[in-house]
Design a protein around this motif. Structure first.
Motif, PDB file in Angstrom:
ATOM      1  N   ASN A   1      96.978   4.133  71.591  1.00 58.59           N
ATOM      2  CA  ASN A   1      97.427   5.418  71.065  1.00 58.59           C
ATOM      3  C   ASN A   1      96.628   5.827  69.840  1.00 58.59           C
TER       4      ASN A   1
ATOM      5  N   TYR B   1     100.992   7.766  66.209  1.00 58.39           N
ATOM      6  CA  TYR B   1     101.990   7.323  67.176  1.00 58.39           C
ATOM      7  C   TYR B   1     102.896   6.287  66.512  1.00 58.39           C
ATOM      8  N   THR B   2     104.188   6.379  66.769  1.00 57.13           N
ATOM      9  CA  THR B   2     105.146   5.414  66.244  1.00 57.13           C
ATOM     10  C   THR B   2     105.754   4.638  67.405  1.00 57.13           C
ATOM     11  N   ARG B   3     105.586   3.334  67.390  1.00 57.22           N
ATOM     12  CA  ARG B   3     106.089   2.510  68.477  1.00 57.22           C
ATOM     13  C   ARG B   3     107.590   2.323  68.386  1.00 57.22           C
TER      14      ARG B   3
ATOM     15  N   ARG C   1     101.504   1.646  65.249  1.00 60.50           N
ATOM     16  CA  ARG C   1     101.112   1.356  66.629  1.00 60.50           C
ATOM     17  C   ARG C   1     101.183  -0.130  66.951  1.00 60.50           C
TER      18      ARG C   1
END
Length: 554
Positions: A176, A180-182, A287
């Motif tokens: 990503n 982006y935040t996992r 990420r």
């Protein structure tokens, strides 16, 4: 044109491109690639007629002994593929930089920077690889939800061999884009968290009916990946016959990864030596996976993990220094430095047999506490438990040997936890220095799976001739502890970070070791037997003079 070797021409090329290229160029055809001055309409046979793109190079019908030289210091966009090709033992296919300075391959938006697919006798060296996000992976040659710096795949039922990856710098590999935040970062057990949409440093994969053997990864540096730094993986996780064999991971440095440092799954004859993992499982990038052991193997057999340094593993679970996972056998962990890992120094799972930790040094491992700063389970000094896989009955581990290690935890540890579950059948703890400033507690959680009766009688768990700072209640129930030495080993500098800091000055106390023998009912014993030639510092050992700890007392 083919290269003709004349003496004067050889000396000219040595001067121009260095002796490093002679092994590659003089066994077959050399193809040159220049991102700024080349053109894909060229023939690629000289620096002046170089190709320009990786796509053009990937389309070549490479033969044994051919080489691809990427112009040093330049950046190449895309992926370099070698697919369905094979060199020979004396004439491998070689991919490398044209000079000492590394060429860079930026695989952003592709499945990898370099991909070796169903190929044998290939060497990739002296390159810088990165692949930081970009478009989703749709190329059928790659796994759709993964991106890698270096990628290998065997998926056509064949068995491939003789790959060498050396002097690679692999960094910033993410599926990503930044931002982006996992979801559920750091939990480590959810499907969407553990295996989907990640970036890997070096990812080598075989499908269920394909194999791989004779692979060397050496002097590679991997950093900043959302998952594992270096990973060997066969999809038949519980297969009784490993299809991955003869794996050597040597002198590699893996740091600042979101997942583990080095992992080997479903393999036979493995050597991991001289590597350094640091800050694995960190969650400083949204990420990142946020959990990762330094080095671990699953369904790994006849393996030696030695002379490595594993530091700073983090995560709410696992995050051990070196971890022997389920279905493994005959694994020898020796001469390693394990320091400041959130999880255990010794971490052995279910269905593991005849495996050993010896002559290792552990400094302040197992500091994680359940419920504190994301900790889902305690960290441990050592942990032997029967978990195998979800839905599989707990079993073992069986016949494990933990001897002549030195373990230290300092003042920040109010207590130290170890866990031996009731499924364990055969464990020997002997000749270890276990020096803790705080107390030592067995099985604080007291779960049904961990409640022991008479551990020595029912589980063949033996504590013999270990050095502790003081005695503890568990030494009489559930364990029967014999020959305990209660003393201060008088380390040169307790709390230090180096192995030399833990040379014991209390010679009298540390000279009371015993000879190690097989557990009752064990017909095999550890790989290579019990005796060693030297201690963790490389100092010669007299086998007739047993001692306590990983370091021979002065």
């Amino acid at each position: 044109m083919k290269i003709i070797v004349l003496h004067s021409f050889v000396f000219f090329l040595v001067y121009m491109v260095g002796a490093q290229q002679l092994d590659g160029c003089f066994t077959g055809q050399c193809y040159y690639v220049d991102a700024s001055q080349g053109a894909d309409a060229n023939d690629g046979l000289s620096p002046g007629s170089a190709f320009q793109s990786l796509e053009r190079v990937s389309a070549l019908e490479l033969q044994a002994g051919d080489s691809i030289l990427l112009t040093s210091g330049q950046t190449f966009k895309g992926v370099l593929k070698i697919k369905n090709k094979s060199g020979t033992a004396s004439r491998p296919i070689v991919v490398m930089s044209s000079g000492e300075t590394k060429a860079i391959i930026d695989g952003k938006g592709f499945g990898a920077a370099v991909a070796i697919l169903n190929s044998s006798f290939v060497t990739v060296k002296n390159l810088e690889l990165t692949a930081d996000g970009g478009r989703p992976v749709k190329d059928a040659d790659f796994e759709k939800k993964h991106r890698a710096g270096l990628f290998f795949m065997a998926d056509d039922g064949g068995t491939y061999s003789d790959l060498v990856f050396e002097d690679l710098y692999i960094h910033d590999v993410y599926y990503n884009d930044k931002g982006y935040t996992r979801p559920n970062q750091g939990r480590g057990v959810l499907k969407e968290h553990g295996h989907d949409m990640y970036g890997w440093g070096a990812r080598l994969v075989c499908s269920k009916n394909s194999g791989l053997s004779n692979v060397t990864v050496k002097r590679c540096r991997v950093e900043r990946t959302s998952h594992t730094g270096i990973r060997f993986f066969h999809r038949d996780l519980t297969g009784s016959v490993p299809f991955v064999k003869n794996i050597n991971i040597l002198d590699c440095h893996v740091c600042n990864t979101g997942g583990p440092g080095i992992t080997v799954l479903v393999a036979d004859q493995v050597l991991i030596r001289g590597c350094h993992t640091q800050n694995t499982g960190i969650a400083n990038d949204a990420r990142h996976r946020g959990q990762g052991t330094g080095i671990w193997g699953f369904n790994m057999h006849n393996a030696v993990i030695e002379k490595n340094t594993v530091t700073g593993a983090r995560g709410g679970r696992d995050a051990a220094g070196i971890h022997i996972d389920s279905y493994s056998s005959n694994v020898l962990v020796q001469y390693n430095l394990s320091r400041q890992n959130a999880g255990a120094f010794v971490h052995i799972c279910g269905s593991v047999s005849n495996s050993t930790y010896r002559y290792n040094l552990s400094i302040n491992d197992g500091y994680r506490r359940r419920g504190v700063k994301g900790g889902r389970v305690d960290g441990f000094i050592f942990r032997l438990f029967g978990y195998v896989l979800p839905g599989v009955e707990f079993k073992g581990p069986d016949n494990v040997y933990i001897y002549n290690n030195t373990i230290y935890t300092g003042e920040t540890f109010k207590d130290n936890v170890f866990l031996i579950e009731k499924t364990v059948k055969g464990a020997l703890f002997a000749n270890n220095v276990v020096y803790t400033v705080g107390s030592i507690v067995h099985n604080r959680e007291r779960s049904d799976d961990a409640v022991l009766g008479d551990a020595q009688k029912n589980n063949l768990v033996f504590f013999k001739n270990n050095l502790f700072r003081r005695e503890f209640a568990w030494m009489s129930d559930p364990f029967t502890v014999t020959g305990t030495v209660v003393a201060d080993p008088a380390f040169v500098r307790a709390g230090g970070d180096s192995i030399e800091d833990y040379i014991p000055k209390n010679r009298q106390a540390c000279s009371q070791g015993i000879q190690i023998e097989k557990l009752p009912g064990d017909t095999e014993g550890p790989v290579g037997g019990f005796d060693v030639e030297y201690d963790i510092l490389g100092r010669k050992i007299d086998p007739s003079k047993s001692f306590i700890g990983a370091i021979r007392p002065n």
